[in-house]
Design an enzyme around this catalytic site. Structure first.
Site, PDB file in Angstrom:
ATOM      1  N   HIS A 243       0.850  -1.190   0.000  1.00  0.00           N
ATOM      2  CA  HIS A 243       0.000   0.000   0.000  1.00  0.00           C
ATOM      3  C   HIS A 243       0.885   1.239   0.000  1.00  0.00           C
ATOM      4  O   HIS A 243       1.967   1.226   0.582  1.00  0.00           O
ATOM      5  CB  HIS A 243      -0.924   0.008   1.229  1.00  0.00           C
ATOM      6  N   GLU A 302      -7.801  -5.305  -0.748  1.00  0.00           N
ATOM      7  CA  GLU A 302      -8.295  -6.037  -1.914  1.00  0.00           C
ATOM      8  C   GLU A 302      -8.281  -7.548  -1.717  1.00  0.00           C
ATOM      9  O   GLU A 302      -9.029  -8.272  -2.367  1.00  0.00           O
ATOM     10  CB  GLU A 302      -7.467  -5.701  -3.162  1.00  0.00           C
TER      11      GLU A 302
HETATM   12  N1  COA Z   1       4.147  -7.510  -4.710  1.00  0.00           N
HETATM   13  C1  COA Z   1       5.460  -7.558  -4.915  1.00  0.00           C
HETATM   14  N2  COA Z   1       6.267  -6.496  -4.771  1.00  0.00           N
HETATM   15  C2  COA Z   1       5.701  -5.333  -4.406  1.00  0.00           C
HETATM   16  C3  COA Z   1       4.330  -5.225  -4.163  1.00  0.00           C
HETATM   17  C4  COA Z   1       3.540  -6.375  -4.322  1.00  0.00           C
HETATM   18  N3  COA Z   1       2.241  -6.341  -4.131  1.00  0.00           N
HETATM   19  N4  COA Z   1       4.044  -3.955  -3.830  1.00  0.00           N
HETATM   20  C5  COA Z   1       5.199  -3.278  -3.862  1.00  0.00           C
HETATM   21  N5  COA Z   1       6.212  -4.121  -4.212  1.00  0.00           N
HETATM   22  C6  COA Z   1       7.611  -3.788  -4.362  1.00  0.00           C
HETATM   23  C7  COA Z   1       7.796  -2.971  -5.631  1.00  0.00           C
HETATM   24  O1  COA Z   1       8.025  -3.780  -6.753  1.00  0.00           O
HETATM   25  C8  COA Z   1       8.974  -2.114  -5.265  1.00  0.00           C
HETATM   26  O2  COA Z   1      10.134  -2.859  -5.481  1.00  0.00           O
HETATM   27  P1  COA Z   1      11.446  -2.167  -6.129  1.00  0.00           P
HETATM   28  O3  COA Z   1      11.822  -1.099  -5.145  1.00  0.00           O
HETATM   29  O4  COA Z   1      12.413  -3.293  -6.229  1.00  0.00           O
HETATM   30  O5  COA Z   1      11.004  -1.601  -7.437  1.00  0.00           O
HETATM   31  C9  COA Z   1       8.833  -1.904  -3.763  1.00  0.00           C
HETATM   32  O6  COA Z   1       7.993  -2.953  -3.291  1.00  0.00           O
HETATM   33  C10 COA Z   1       8.181  -0.583  -3.434  1.00  0.00           C
HETATM   34  O7  COA Z   1       7.018  -0.472  -4.218  1.00  0.00           O
HETATM   35  P2  COA Z   1       6.371   0.901  -4.668  1.00  0.00           P
HETATM   36  O8  COA Z   1       6.048   0.806  -6.105  1.00  0.00           O
HETATM   37  O9  COA Z   1       7.180   2.074  -4.224  1.00  0.00           O
HETATM   38  O10 COA Z   1       5.094   0.922  -3.810  1.00  0.00           O
HETATM   39  P3  COA Z   1       3.913   1.866  -4.080  1.00  0.00           P
HETATM   40  O11 COA Z   1       3.683   2.613  -2.838  1.00  0.00           O
HETATM   41  O12 COA Z   1       4.007   2.668  -5.299  1.00  0.00           O
HETATM   42  O13 COA Z   1       2.826   0.769  -4.389  1.00  0.00           O
HETATM   43  C11 COA Z   1       0.884  -0.395  -4.635  1.00  0.00           C
HETATM   44  C12 COA Z   1       1.643   0.624  -3.787  1.00  0.00           C
HETATM   45  C13 COA Z   1      -0.450  -0.664  -3.955  1.00  0.00           C
HETATM   46  C14 COA Z   1       0.626   0.188  -6.036  1.00  0.00           C
HETATM   47  C15 COA Z   1       1.712  -1.693  -4.751  1.00  0.00           C
HETATM   48  O14 COA Z   1       1.980  -2.200  -3.459  1.00  0.00           O
HETATM   49  C16 COA Z   1       1.048  -2.747  -5.628  1.00  0.00           C
HETATM   50  O15 COA Z   1       1.217  -2.714  -6.842  1.00  0.00           O
HETATM   51  N6  COA Z   1       0.286  -3.706  -5.002  1.00  0.00           N
HETATM   52  C17 COA Z   1      -0.407  -4.704  -5.775  1.00  0.00           C
HETATM   53  C18 COA Z   1      -1.727  -4.130  -6.320  1.00  0.00           C
HETATM   54  C19 COA Z   1      -2.760  -3.947  -5.246  1.00  0.00           C
HETATM   55  O16 COA Z   1      -2.981  -4.815  -4.397  1.00  0.00           O
HETATM   56  N7  COA Z   1      -3.424  -2.788  -5.291  1.00  0.00           N
HETATM   57  C20 COA Z   1      -4.474  -2.440  -4.356  1.00  0.00           C
HETATM   58  C21 COA Z   1      -4.040  -1.354  -3.440  1.00  0.00           C
HETATM   59  S1  COA Z   1      -5.214  -1.065  -2.145  1.00  0.00           S
END
Ligand code: COA
Length: 360
Positions: A243, A302
């Site tokens: 998140h 989710e």
């Molecule tokens: N699975 C695997 N790796 C994950 C991950 C997940 N669900 N969520 C984050 N990471 C990893 C990223 O790949 C990133 O790795 P890197 O630094 O090697 O590139 C690191 O963790 C940090 O991620 P970041 O993109 O900065 O996090 P964010 O704050 O932008 O992302 C989300 C938040 C929700 C977009 C992300 O966690 C995600 O894509 N989750 C899956 C989709 C989901 O469940 N969405 C519903 C949200 S309520």
């Protein structure tokens, strides 16, 4: 510049507070835990709308009447619309609603997903749409309009709990989109359409369908560790985890897990599916922790949304529409708050393209 606007405060709000450090969600002074235990969706809607509209009618009755009014809009459904995914067909129907900013316009927009999603699912399956019963609760009526059967108290409570859980959540991407549009003084339909478009992406409200795809692919609790390891090795993200704001467990995941348990207690969820989900969750958390020790990645809203909506009989293509059914209350309250107290939202961009050539 901050490409994801992390830590940028772009609005002040009386509506909700997402405390990412402590894993707490407060909605207008009440904790989510209290709201899911004690209030139904209509109460939370009244809480969100308080002070943003001059009239204060009995909300359950007014919302029931709005559902009946919205049902008449189904005459606009044509065969092309039925070829679209439910959320896109619903967006097209929503776009035809009057772009007002009073309470009746707001209630029509809240009623719309609850009427349109069940009707579209039935029409797509070659069945006829079922008219709303205005005296029912929003959750019970939605389930009945989808299946034609009176839902059990546990099914109604589970959907109601889901709607309360997702009703509002700070300045998430779709709510921000709603506020940007409201800041231009466009109407509530415009704000809701923008928000819905933002919601449908897989990084926001489009995740729960893929959570079920993940459970299907993992197939059995024993197979889950290998499958998850292979996904992570390929650099894939596990849907339902991580998140932008929460650095601990998303409190909404627990609210929904308790609703899933409610269904399980009533025999309304497949025990094997629940066991698979729990195994996938445990394994995913372990492997995410091992892979990213410095980045807390925990279960988000989710994951249990997917199980809950599946157990209630919603097909996965409809999940984003059901999410919109709850979140629309928050979008509208934020749009009203922005229009009343906010400025036109107009950030700047950093130009990194070429400069014009000097004349020879
Ligand atoms: N699975 C695997 N790796 C994950 C991950 C997940 N669900 N969520 C984050 N990471 C990893 C990223 O790949 C990133 O790795 P890197 O630094 O090697 O590139 C690191 O963790 C940090 O991620 P970041 O993109 O900065 O996090 P964010 O704050 O932008 O992302 C989300 C938040 C929700 C977009 C992300 O966690 C995600 O894509 N989750 C899956 C989709 C989901 O469940 N969405 C519903 C949200 S309520």
């Amino acid at each position: 510049m901050n490409a994801g606007l992390e830590d940028v405060v772009a609005a002040s709000t009386v509506l909700s507070d997402v405390d990412g450090k402590n894993g707490r969600l407060i909605i207008r002074g009440s904790s989510l835990d209290d709201l899911v235990t004690n209030d139904r969706y209509e109460n939370v809607l009244a809480l969100l709308f308080a002070g943003f509209f001059p009239q204060t009618p009995s909300l359950p009755a007014a919302l029931g009447a709005a559902r009946a009014e919205i049902f008449d809009h189904l005459t606009a459904v044509d065969p092309t619309l039925l070829t679209l995914p439910p959320v896109d067909a619903m967006r097209a129907l929503l776009a035809r609603l009057d772009d007002g900013d009073d309470l009746s316009a707001a209630l029509r927009l809240v009623a719309a997903p609850a009427v349109f999603i069940p009707a579209l699912l039935r029409l797509k399956a070659g069945k006829s749409a079922i008219a709303p019963q205005p005296a029912s609760s929003h959750a019970a009526d939605t389930l009945r309009m989808m299946t034609g059967d009176i839902p059990s108290p546990e099914q109604t409570a589970a959907l109601d709990r889901y709607l309360v859980t997702v009703a509002d959540h700070g300045l998430n991407a779709s709510t921000f989109a709603a506020r940007v549009v409201a800041s231009t003084r466009a109407g509530l339909t415009s704000s809701v359409l923008a928000a819905l478009s933002a919601l449908k992406g897989p990084l926001h409200g489009g995740a729960p369908g893929p959570v079920l795809d993940m459970l299907d692919a993992a197939a059995t609790p024993d197979n889950a560790p290998n499958w998850i390891a292979a996904e992570l090795a390929r650099g894939e993200r596990l849907m339902g985890f991580g998140h932008r704001v929460y650095r601990v467990r998303d409190p909404r995941a627990d609210a929904l897990k308790s609703a899933v348990r409610l269904l399980a207690g009533a025999g309304a969820i497949d025990p094997a599916r629940l066991a698979l989900a729990e195994a996938v969750e445990r394994t995913a958390l372990d492997q995410l922790k091992a892979k990213k020790p410095d980045r807390p990645l925990d279960t988000n809203v989710e994951f249990y949304t997917a199980l809950l909506l599946e157990a209630l009989g919603f097909p996965r293509q409809a999940f984003t529409g059901v999410f919109a059914m709850g979140r629309v209350g928050g979008w509208i309250a934020h749009a009203r708050e922005q229009a009343e107290t906010g400025r036109l939202i107009r950030p700047r961009s950093l130009y990194i393209g070429p400069q014009p050539q000097a004349a020879a």
